[in-house]
Every structure is written in structure tokens, then in C-alpha cells.
Design a protein around this motif. Structure first.
Motif, PDB file in Angstrom:
ATOM      1  N   GLU A  84      42.257  31.805 -17.280  1.00 47.22           N
ATOM      2  CA  GLU A  84      41.000  32.492 -17.005  1.00 47.22           C
ATOM      3  C   GLU A  84      40.920  33.814 -17.747  1.00 47.22           C
ATOM      4  N   ALA A 172      36.333  39.974  -1.106  1.00 47.52           N
ATOM      5  CA  ALA A 172      36.544  38.568  -1.460  1.00 47.52           C
ATOM      6  C   ALA A 172      35.922  38.249  -2.815  1.00 47.52           C
ATOM      7  N   GLU A 173      34.721  38.759  -3.074  1.00 48.25           N
ATOM      8  CA  GLU A 173      34.062  38.522  -4.363  1.00 48.25           C
ATOM      9  C   GLU A 173      34.858  39.147  -5.501  1.00 48.25           C
ATOM     10  N   LEU A 175      38.138  39.866  -5.534  1.00 48.95           N
ATOM     11  CA  LEU A 175      39.376  39.100  -5.737  1.00 48.95           C
ATOM     12  C   LEU A 175      39.103  37.832  -6.517  1.00 48.95           C
ATOM     13  N   HIS A 176      38.025  37.151  -6.185  1.00 48.37           N
ATOM     14  CA  HIS A 176      37.704  35.872  -6.836  1.00 48.37           C
ATOM     15  C   HIS A 176      37.369  36.050  -8.312  1.00 48.37           C
ATOM     16  N   ASN A 177      36.703  37.152  -8.634  1.00 48.11           N
ATOM     17  CA  ASN A 177      36.217  37.329 -10.004  1.00 48.11           C
ATOM     18  C   ASN A 177      37.117  38.162 -10.899  1.00 48.11           C
ATOM     19  N   TRP A 179      40.756  38.959  -9.999  1.00 42.93           N
ATOM     20  CA  TRP A 179      42.155  38.562  -9.913  1.00 42.93           C
ATOM     21  C   TRP A 179      42.300  37.072 -10.181  1.00 42.93           C
ATOM     22  N   ASP A 180      43.489  36.657 -10.585  1.00 47.31           N
ATOM     23  CA  ASP A 180      43.777  35.252 -10.832  1.00 47.31           C
ATOM     24  C   ASP A 180      43.621  34.456  -9.540  1.00 47.31           C
ATOM     25  N   PRO A 181      43.056  33.221  -9.606  1.00 45.57           N
ATOM     26  CA  PRO A 181      42.894  32.413  -8.398  1.00 45.57           C
ATOM     27  C   PRO A 181      44.206  32.143  -7.670  1.00 45.57           C
ATOM     28  N   GLU A 184      48.369  35.672  -4.568  1.00 41.37           N
ATOM     29  CA  GLU A 184      48.688  35.418  -3.166  1.00 41.37           C
ATOM     30  C   GLU A 184      48.813  36.696  -2.341  1.00 41.37           C
ATOM     31  N   ASP A 187      44.139  41.457   0.402  1.00 40.40           N
ATOM     32  CA  ASP A 187      42.975  42.062  -0.228  1.00 40.40           C
ATOM     33  C   ASP A 187      43.045  43.588  -0.277  1.00 40.40           C
TER      34      ASP A 187
END
Length: 235
Positions: A84, A172-173, A175-177, A179-181, A184, A187
Motif C-alpha cells: 500500500e 479509526a479512519e 488508522l485505516h488510511n 497506517w498499514d492494514p 496491530e 489507536d
């Protein structure tokens, strides 16, 4: 239509060259980044197919130098790197499309034709929010005339926030956009980096443009002064 392919895998380059020739394209092939940059600078092409992992000069550096030289030929990255962040870095530097190996030749031709129809941009899009600017070509950030040095993660976070300026974005948004999926960790890392970013883009300038909206997330606004800021200054 003339295509430049910068690819060091000889078998792949020859296969693609022959296929594109059969589709009516004229294809020049360079085997390394230095000769590829030279060819792209000295000749006019409709599309450049650029590998990332190249001898002498990698694809990222070739792309960066092309855009710095104001060469806006559409660039399609061809690479085995499918992460990504690899794709994000390529687009931030000015790539127009990205195709991972192995790829379908029919898809490649379709992507090339789409880029030709679209044509090269007149200039890269510089993100601006008040006195804060971000130039994706050289990954530079400035507040007015002052350059701001950011780490790769801070840059990615600011890039996301600037594209969503004026909107409240949740942890959450982010982290999703950003950071790498596969990340682990908790937040709370978002709070940490929001703090880092504030100390670079706001505090030295007496501003409070990056604010916390309690229970909801973060809001980036244009040149907001502390007295007028909403939310809480802490992350």
C-alpha cells in the motif's frame, strides 16, 4: 503513439514491446534508471512505463526528477512491489497509474489508452490550506515561507488530513488510511502522531489549526488561532 518502457527484466520488456508494437505503438526500451531518465527528458512520449526496482537509479527517483524538471508525461508504474505504501509513494511523487506484476497484457493496453486519452496534467496539484502548503512532487511542506520537516508517517497523516480538511475524521479512519492494514497496535498511536504534527505545523506559528473534537476525532482548519479554536488543544 510513442511509449517509453524503463524495465531491466529483458524477457518482460521484449514481450511487452512486441505486444505493444502489434497494437500499433512505437516502443523505446531503457534498461536502467539513468538511461530511462535521459530518454524521457530528451524525447517526447505519450506514456512512460516505469519499473520501481532499476539499476543505477530507482523508479521513485526517476519519477521525482521528471516532475521536478516539469515533464508531465503520464507515468504508469510497473512493479512487483504491491504494498500500500509503495503505491501511495508513487502517486505522491506524481505517478498517474500503478500496475503490479504479473499483469494482464490486455489490462496494460487498456490502462495505456486511458492515460493517452486523459493526457498529461498541466502541473501537479499542490494542496493548500490557508498558509499551509504541501507539494506532492518533492514531498515538501511549508507554512508560509517556512519549510517544515516531517517524517514519512507525519507526512502521510498530514496528507490525509489536508484532503479531508474541514471534516472531522475519527481515529479509526486515520488508522485505516495512514497506517498499514496489518498494524496491530492500539489507536493511541494516532494521538501521539497528532501531537507530533501539532508541534510542527501549529505551535511554532502561534496557530491551532489541528484540533481535537472530543469523542469524535480531529479537525484540520485553515490558520485557526488558539482563541478561536474549537475542541481541546490536547490530543
Amino acid at each position: 503513439m510513442r511509449i517509453l518502457m524503463v524495465e531491466d527484466e529483458r524477457a518482460l520488456a521484449e514481450t511487452v514491446r512486441r505486444g505493444l508494437k502489434n497494437e500499433g505503438f512505437v516502443v523505446d526500451v531503457s534498461r536502467d534508471g539513468v538511461s530511462g531518465l535521459s530518454a524521457a527528458t530528451e524525447n517526447a512520449y505519450d506514456v512512460i512505463l516505469l519499473d520501481l526496482m532499476l539499476p543505477f537509479k530507482n523508479g521513485y527517483d526517476v519519477l521525482k526528477e521528471l516532475r521536478q524538471r516539469k515533464i508531465w508525461t503520464p507515468v504508469l508504474m510497473l512493479t512487483a512491489k504491491d504494498g500500500e505504501y509503495d503505491q501511495t509513494d508513487a502517486f505522491d511523487l506524481g505517478a498517474d497509474d500503478y500496475l503490479t506484476k504479473p499483469f494482464s497484457f490486455l489490462v496494460l493496453v487498456a490502462r495505456i489508452r486511458a492515460l493517452i486519452r486523459r493526457g498529461g496534467p498541466a502541473r501537479p496539484v499542490v494542496l493548500t490550506l490557508g498558509t499551509l502548503t504541501m507539494d506532492p512532487v518533492n514531498r515538501s511542506v511549508r507554512r508560509g515561507e517556512t519549510a517544515i520537516s516531517l517524517t514519512a508517517r507525519e507526512y502521510g497523516l498530514l496528507h490525509f488530513l489536508m484532503r479531508r480538511h474541514g471534516q472531522i475524521v475519527s481515529k479509526a479512519e486515520i488508522l485505516h488510511n495512514v497506517w498499514d492494514p496489518a498494524f496491530e497496535g492500539g489507536d493511541n498511536v494516532v494521538e501521539v502522531y497528532i501531537g507530533y504534527l501539532r508541534r510542527k505545523i501549529d505551535l511554532p506559528f502561534g496557530l491551532h489549526s489541528l484540533t481535537t473534537v472530543r469523542g469524535m476525532g480531529y479537525l484540520l482548519s485553515a490558520d485557526r488561532l488558539p482563541a478561536a479554536a474549537g475542541g481541546h488543544p490536547g490530543a
